[in-house]
Design an enzyme around this catalytic site. Structure first.
Site, PDB file in Angstrom:
ATOM      1  N   GLY A  25      38.168  44.797  38.817  1.00  5.02           N
ATOM      2  CA  GLY A  25      39.582  44.911  39.162  1.00  5.02           C
ATOM      3  C   GLY A  25      40.142  46.272  38.751  1.00  5.02           C
ATOM      4  N   HIS A  65      40.741  37.081  39.863  1.00  3.79           N
ATOM      5  CA  HIS A  65      39.271  36.987  39.815  1.00  3.79           C
ATOM      6  C   HIS A  65      38.727  36.422  41.130  1.00  3.79           C
ATOM      7  CE1 HIS A  65      40.163  36.637  35.366  1.00  3.79           C
ATOM      8  NE2 HIS A  65      39.261  37.587  35.364  1.00  3.79           N
TER       9      HIS A  65
END
Ligand code: PAF
Length: 306
Positions: free
Chosen positions: A149, A37
């Site tokens: 992602g 993250h």
């Protein structure tokens, strides 16, 4: 870093930035943030003047028997990590703020076709929950770009179709997967693994590499998929799927052996295109796995050329 949990406060800060001509990047998350993250935040930082992250564990994307209740919640560590990675604003809505009339009475966003296979087939309703909350977050934040992602490969494809079809003026950026030294993709769910399972878990990345090599050596897609399931099962996994697809994640029957049309020929939805897909012939491919070790379900993927 500012933290806000009220929509009015969010909007007024964002308006000040917009009036100053600043470009806003957005990173939506469900919290329990790890190095993966943080790399999304840093990528957002490079691409914009301001970075907004949200932390919201979205109940509507979890099935009734999934881990919503035990999904790890680590608000202090999340805020600290976001601040250190260069986030300017943390949007922390409550369930009531996101679904003021109740989740079951909220308009649902359904992205057809791409959601009907792989994760969508194993997690009914999951992508409706994701598409609905992401559409809502996009309308709240109204970013110029949003970063996701690539580990959630199908989710990224779904978001690209969502943005295209609902005409959100947002550039979607896919960020590379961060891995442990043994290849295991970073994920909040890795912490559910026991010590033994953690060692076994690296087998997913090893199997993805085998799928790439076998495909490049000319083994047929069906044989690669069957071989992968056999290897994973022998290594102790319960396999949901092991699949080779073109990057737009179209169903193989839709265009087996064809090069694809339009943008798909240069790369599919997860890379920014859309179009017909098959998994025969040469070109870009993605190998995808979802498999369980005990109570933990892991997903991962690997892109390659054949
Ligand atoms: O990838 C996630 O963390 C979630 O699916 C997202 C995009 C934040 C939506 O809840």
């Amino acid at each position: 870093m500012q933290t806000v949990d009220q929509l009015g406060a969010l909007r007024s800060t964002l308006e000040t930035w917009r009036l100053a001509g600043q470009r806003i990047a957005f990173v939506p998350t469900m919290g329990n943030l790890h190095a993966g993250h943080h790399s999304l935040i840093r990528l957002a930082r490079e691409r914009a003047d301001r970075v907004v992250a949200s932390v919201f564990v979205n109940p509507t994307q979890f099935g009734p028997n999934e881990d919503y209740g035990r999904y790890p919640r680590t608000p202090e560590a999340d805020a600290e990590g976001l601040r250190a990675s260069g986030c300017d604003l943390l949007w922390l809505p409550s369930v009531e703020t996101m679904y003021p009339y109740g989740a079951e009475r909220t308009v649902q966003v359904r992205v057809p076709q791409v959601t009907e296979t792989l994760e969508g087939a194993h997690r009914p309703g999951h992508f409706e929950g994701v598409a609905t909350v992401v559409a809502r977050l996009f309308n709240q934040v109204r970013p110029d770009i949003a970063v996701f992602g690539r580990k959630d490969y199908q989710q990224l494809a779904v978001i690209r179709y969502l943005v295209r079809d609902l005409a959100f003026p947002i550039e979607i950026v896919g960020a590379d997967t961060r891995r442990e030294a043994d290849g295991l993709a970073l994920s909040s769910r890795n912490q559910y693994l026991s010590e033994t399972e953690r060692m076994q878990a690296a087998g997913i990345h090893a199997c993805l590499q085998w799928m790439r090599e076998a495909s490049q050596a000319g083994l047929a897609r069906e044989a690669v998929e069957a071989g992968a399931i056999e290897r994973l099962s022998a290594a102790g996994f319960v396999v949901d799927y092991a699949a080779i697809r073109r990057p737009d994640l179209g169903l193989p029957e839709a265009g087996e052996g064809e090069a694809g049309e339009g943008e798909a020929a240069q790369g599919g939805a997860a890379q920014g295109g859309a179009g017909k897909a098959g998994a025969g012939g040469s070109g870009a491919r993605v190998a995808l796995i979802a498999a369980r070790l005990g109570r933990t379900r892991l997903i991962d993927n690997l892109e390659f050329e054949v």
